[in-house]
Design a protein around this motif. Sequence first.
Motif, PDB file in Angstrom:
ATOM      1  N   LEU A  10       0.835  -1.198   0.000  1.00 21.80           N
ATOM      2  CA  LEU A  10       0.000   0.000   0.000  1.00 21.80           C
ATOM      3  C   LEU A  10       0.873   1.251   0.000  1.00 21.80           C
ATOM      4  O   LEU A  10       0.657   2.182  -0.781  1.00 21.80           O
ATOM      5  CB  LEU A  10      -0.928  -0.006   1.223  1.00 21.80           C
ATOM      6  CG  LEU A  10      -1.817   1.220   1.388  1.00 21.80           C
ATOM      7  CD1 LEU A  10      -2.808   1.322   0.239  1.00 21.80           C
ATOM      8  CD2 LEU A  10      -2.570   1.178   2.706  1.00 21.80           C
ATOM      9  N   LEU A  11       1.888   1.255   0.878  1.00 21.73           N
ATOM     10  CA  LEU A  11       2.763   2.426   0.972  1.00 21.73           C
ATOM     11  C   LEU A  11       3.527   2.634  -0.329  1.00 21.73           C
ATOM     12  O   LEU A  11       3.708   3.772  -0.774  1.00 21.73           O
ATOM     13  CB  LEU A  11       3.733   2.271   2.149  1.00 21.73           C
ATOM     14  CG  LEU A  11       3.049   2.322   3.522  1.00 21.73           C
ATOM     15  CD1 LEU A  11       4.053   2.084   4.637  1.00 21.73           C
ATOM     16  CD2 LEU A  11       2.331   3.643   3.722  1.00 21.73           C
ATOM     17  N   PHE A  12       3.934   1.539  -0.966  1.00 23.65           N
ATOM     18  CA  PHE A  12       4.639   1.654  -2.235  1.00 23.65           C
ATOM     19  C   PHE A  12       3.724   2.290  -3.287  1.00 23.65           C
ATOM     20  O   PHE A  12       4.111   3.214  -4.002  1.00 23.65           O
ATOM     21  CB  PHE A  12       5.107   0.267  -2.707  1.00 23.65           C
ATOM     22  CG  PHE A  12       5.588   0.253  -4.127  1.00 23.65           C
ATOM     23  CD1 PHE A  12       6.822   0.817  -4.457  1.00 23.65           C
ATOM     24  CD2 PHE A  12       4.799  -0.276  -5.142  1.00 23.65           C
ATOM     25  CE1 PHE A  12       7.258   0.821  -5.769  1.00 23.65           C
ATOM     26  CE2 PHE A  12       5.229  -0.263  -6.454  1.00 23.65           C
ATOM     27  CZ  PHE A  12       6.468   0.288  -6.768  1.00 23.65           C
ATOM     28  N   LEU A  13       2.470   1.800  -3.367  1.00 24.82           N
ATOM     29  CA  LEU A  13       1.539   2.347  -4.358  1.00 24.82           C
ATOM     30  C   LEU A  13       1.235   3.821  -4.080  1.00 24.82           C
ATOM     31  O   LEU A  13       1.124   4.628  -5.003  1.00 24.82           O
ATOM     32  CB  LEU A  13       0.243   1.528  -4.373  1.00 24.82           C
ATOM     33  CG  LEU A  13       0.331   0.178  -5.074  1.00 24.82           C
ATOM     34  CD1 LEU A  13      -0.953  -0.606  -4.889  1.00 24.82           C
ATOM     35  CD2 LEU A  13       0.610   0.362  -6.564  1.00 24.82           C
ATOM     36  N   LEU A  18       1.892   9.389  -5.574  1.00 25.49           N
ATOM     37  CA  LEU A  18       2.310  10.739  -5.176  1.00 25.49           C
ATOM     38  C   LEU A  18       3.310  11.291  -6.180  1.00 25.49           C
ATOM     39  O   LEU A  18       3.233  12.460  -6.571  1.00 25.49           O
ATOM     40  CB  LEU A  18       2.951  10.696  -3.776  1.00 25.49           C
ATOM     41  CG  LEU A  18       2.020  10.924  -2.595  1.00 25.49           C
ATOM     42  CD1 LEU A  18       2.778  10.737  -1.288  1.00 25.49           C
ATOM     43  CD2 LEU A  18       1.404  12.315  -2.658  1.00 25.49           C
ATOM     44  N   ALA A  19       4.242  10.430  -6.585  1.00 25.94           N
ATOM     45  CA  ALA A  19       5.236  10.872  -7.556  1.00 25.94           C
ATOM     46  C   ALA A  19       4.564  11.245  -8.875  1.00 25.94           C
ATOM     47  O   ALA A  19       4.901  12.268  -9.494  1.00 25.94           O
ATOM     48  CB  ALA A  19       6.269   9.769  -7.784  1.00 25.94           C
ATOM     49  N   ILE A  20       3.571  10.455  -9.292  1.00 21.12           N
ATOM     50  CA  ILE A  20       2.864  10.756 -10.538  1.00 21.12           C
ATOM     51  C   ILE A  20       2.110  12.078 -10.418  1.00 21.12           C
ATOM     52  O   ILE A  20       2.165  12.930 -11.312  1.00 21.12           O
ATOM     53  CB  ILE A  20       1.899   9.609 -10.900  1.00 21.12           C
ATOM     54  CG1 ILE A  20       2.688   8.340 -11.208  1.00 21.12           C
ATOM     55  CG2 ILE A  20       1.022   9.996 -12.089  1.00 21.12           C
ATOM     56  CD1 ILE A  20       1.830   7.118 -11.458  1.00 21.12           C
ATOM     57  N   VAL A  21       1.425  12.269  -9.279  1.00 24.01           N
ATOM     58  CA  VAL A  21       0.680  13.520  -9.078  1.00 24.01           C
ATOM     59  C   VAL A  21       1.636  14.706  -9.094  1.00 24.01           C
ATOM     60  O   VAL A  21       1.384  15.726  -9.760  1.00 24.01           O
ATOM     61  CB  VAL A  21      -0.111  13.482  -7.748  1.00 24.01           C
ATOM     62  CG1 VAL A  21      -0.728  14.838  -7.463  1.00 24.01           C
ATOM     63  CG2 VAL A  21      -1.196  12.423  -7.810  1.00 24.01           C
ATOM     64  N   LEU A 281      -5.671   5.412  -2.326  1.00 20.17           N
ATOM     65  CA  LEU A 281      -5.221   5.182  -3.706  1.00 20.17           C
ATOM     66  C   LEU A 281      -6.140   5.886  -4.704  1.00 20.17           C
ATOM     67  O   LEU A 281      -5.675   6.478  -5.683  1.00 20.17           O
ATOM     68  CB  LEU A 281      -5.167   3.680  -4.000  1.00 20.17           C
ATOM     69  CG  LEU A 281      -4.151   2.891  -3.162  1.00 20.17           C
ATOM     70  CD1 LEU A 281      -4.222   1.402  -3.498  1.00 20.17           C
ATOM     71  CD2 LEU A 281      -2.739   3.401  -3.372  1.00 20.17           C
ATOM     72  N   SER A 282      -7.458   5.851  -4.449  1.00 17.70           N
ATOM     73  CA  SER A 282      -8.387   6.517  -5.355  1.00 17.70           C
ATOM     74  C   SER A 282      -8.183   8.024  -5.333  1.00 17.70           C
ATOM     75  O   SER A 282      -8.227   8.682  -6.376  1.00 17.70           O
ATOM     76  CB  SER A 282      -9.844   6.203  -4.973  1.00 17.70           C
ATOM     77  OG  SER A 282     -10.115   4.849  -5.135  1.00 17.70           O
ATOM     78  N   ALA A 283      -7.975   8.583  -4.127  1.00 16.20           N
ATOM     79  CA  ALA A 283      -7.785  10.033  -4.027  1.00 16.20           C
ATOM     80  C   ALA A 283      -6.596  10.457  -4.885  1.00 16.20           C
ATOM     81  O   ALA A 283      -6.684  11.409  -5.675  1.00 16.20           O
ATOM     82  CB  ALA A 283      -7.575  10.432  -2.567  1.00 16.20           C
ATOM     83  N   LEU A 284      -5.483   9.735  -4.760  1.00 18.52           N
ATOM     84  CA  LEU A 284      -4.273  10.119  -5.496  1.00 18.52           C
ATOM     85  C   LEU A 284      -4.424   9.854  -6.987  1.00 18.52           C
ATOM     86  O   LEU A 284      -4.042  10.684  -7.817  1.00 18.52           O
ATOM     87  CB  LEU A 284      -3.063   9.366  -4.939  1.00 18.52           C
ATOM     88  CG  LEU A 284      -2.646   9.804  -3.535  1.00 18.52           C
ATOM     89  CD1 LEU A 284      -1.617   8.850  -2.962  1.00 18.52           C
ATOM     90  CD2 LEU A 284      -2.102  11.221  -3.575  1.00 18.52           C
ATOM     91  N   ALA A 287      -6.554  12.515  -8.507  1.00 20.66           N
ATOM     92  CA  ALA A 287      -5.792  13.751  -8.692  1.00 20.66           C
ATOM     93  C   ALA A 287      -4.930  13.647  -9.944  1.00 20.66           C
ATOM     94  O   ALA A 287      -4.908  14.561 -10.784  1.00 20.66           O
ATOM     95  CB  ALA A 287      -4.938  14.016  -7.452  1.00 20.66           C
ATOM     96  N   ALA A 288      -4.237  12.532 -10.097  1.00 19.57           N
ATOM     97  CA  ALA A 288      -3.362  12.354 -11.257  1.00 19.57           C
ATOM     98  C   ALA A 288      -4.166  12.410 -12.553  1.00 19.57           C
ATOM     99  O   ALA A 288      -3.770  13.079 -13.517  1.00 19.57           O
ATOM    100  CB  ALA A 288      -2.622  11.018 -11.145  1.00 19.57           C
ATOM    101  N   LEU A 289      -5.333  11.756 -12.569  1.00 17.58           N
ATOM    102  CA  LEU A 289      -6.136  11.699 -13.800  1.00 17.58           C
ATOM    103  C   LEU A 289      -6.626  13.086 -14.212  1.00 17.58           C
ATOM    104  O   LEU A 289      -6.513  13.486 -15.378  1.00 17.58           O
ATOM    105  CB  LEU A 289      -7.333  10.767 -13.606  1.00 17.58           C
ATOM    106  CG  LEU A 289      -8.255  10.674 -14.827  1.00 17.58           C
ATOM    107  CD1 LEU A 289      -7.629   9.786 -15.889  1.00 17.58           C
ATOM    108  CD2 LEU A 289      -9.635  10.155 -14.457  1.00 17.58           C
ATOM    109  N   VAL A 290      -7.159  13.849 -13.250  1.00 21.37           N
ATOM    110  CA  VAL A 290      -7.751  15.134 -13.629  1.00 21.37           C
ATOM    111  C   VAL A 290      -6.665  16.162 -13.968  1.00 21.37           C
ATOM    112  O   VAL A 290      -6.817  16.937 -14.918  1.00 21.37           O
ATOM    113  CB  VAL A 290      -8.717  15.649 -12.539  1.00 21.37           C
ATOM    114  CG1 VAL A 290      -9.227  17.038 -12.886  1.00 21.37           C
ATOM    115  CG2 VAL A 290      -9.900  14.692 -12.413  1.00 21.37           C
TER     116      VAL A 290
END
Lengths: 328, 255
Positions: A10-13, A18-21, A281-284, A287-290
């Motif tokens: 979970l922490l890895f994902l 976070l890096a992608i965002v 995971l969904s929150a992040l 964010a990345a998608l939008v």
Amino acid sequence: MNSASDLRRLLFLIALLLAIVATAILVGVTFGASGAGLRTLFGSDPTARRIVMGIRLPRVLLAALEGAALAVAGLTFQTLLRNPLADPFILGVSGGAASGAAVGIALGIARRHPAAIPLLSFAGACGATAAVFLLARRRRGVDPIRLILSGLVLNSFFSAIILVSLSLSPNSDLTVAFRWMIGNLAGASWNDVIVLAVSLAVALVVLVWIANDLRLFSFGEEDASGRGVAVERVKLAGYATASLLTGAAVAVSGIIGFVGLLVPHLVRMAWRRDYRHLLPLSALAGAALVVTSDVVSRTIAPPLELPIGALTAFLGVPFFLLLLRRET
Amino acid sequence: MLQLDRISFSYGGGTLAIDGVTLRFEPGELVALTGPNGSGKSTLLKCAARVLVPQSGSIRLDDQESRQWLPKAYARAVGYLPQNPEPVVPIRAIDVVVSGRAPWLGRFSWESARDYEEAERALRLCDAAHLAERYLDEMSGGERKRIFLARVLAGEPRLILLDEPLTALDVAHVQQLAALLRQVVERTTATVIFSSHELNWSAAYADRMLVMNRGRVVMDGRPREVMTPEVMRDAFGFDAEAVTTAGRTWIVPRV
């Protein structure tokens, strides 16, 4: 298989997302119609600075918050309703939120008290949630097909309300109605960012509080009740929070559809686990998608800008049809 | 351990689904709850599980009113399995079973290694350890039932309420699962109450049989007291013969 390796994964994902965002935000701030390149970001040119700090940064941050809020709202609706097709837009909750705002504008409340817009959106979202729930309810739980049909009908109704109230409003301008009906991030302000950030923070506190209960909804309410969950209280808190997220998201950018549908499913494809994993995971991922969609919508045909709601619909509709095929 | 005292329940006015039922259950009993469709079996189990609250009467667990128990504490003592728990998204068996530990978890805590050990122990008890990593939607009905039974057992309840655990299974699996219920009672000393339409299998494995009809308990006794043509005719509405072989009575419908 144990919880320690789960937690590591979970922490890895989370770190990966976070890096992608962060990358997406950096790209979003760097590229734009008025010139690109990191120079605008770190240069000393005051105009470039104003563009970055006053226009691009709030817009990109708003996109990130918007994605997180809608994805979490969608995930929460899907969990509570046990329906993989649930999404704030499909259920008509976004439409209710936009109608609340539109009525406020038509009655002139918005001009006197700009702060009333998010509150009216929230009220509209709550009303729509209650309406779609009552329309779809059967003696034994909520019927999945009725739910989608009710959302469809409510959406038409809310579109009518938005069009009527905004065309009757003083100095009526239908492009305003259009902006509410198909989401748009242009003109994002720091005020918008603050409204959405505070709403998201409140919502996340509530959802983390009930996350351990919500995951037990996956086998139905009676089953959750049998595991010691105070079902009615958790439902009330969950629906109110998902409505708050939808109301705040719509208040600052109009209706951006399908994010709440797409994101939780994409996350589940990577990792089919329970609500406690899917929430962060969904929150992040939202964010990345939008943020990414926003960058695309701004740069695909400069200087024109596609409304971001249209872009997410292009992504979301085929996905919805695919899910519908699989579910029925 | 569980005492129902004149409880009545109705779903929104109208007729009573449960009509003044008084029952008492002791530790270590395997009880079959039978009766025709709509006789109130599921409703009775839901009341005992605290999923539904009866409009009148009292339910006491360990001499304390069930409503006065904290929901989580009650769920630790009483494990309830609804009739058809269907997950809406694909989920692995081990995740289903470990979720049976939920009543033992704090608000923000995650399952510990010990919870996984309990889950694996429950899977072994149900002869399903090899299914742990499989997804539920890829399993047969019988395998699924064993996973859900393991989930209830993982919570280490003292009272286990199962709503129709034997339905939709072929004969071999019905026998396996009924024998498994017997083993559970013997190995864990829990009380198991299960509803069923499988009269013969219930009679073969249960210590005690209840017959419900129109919300009332019309028979409460040992299997051989219940398995008579008279009870079948009066409570279930079919003509039957009782056939006794090897010391066991079987009910055979008359054709």
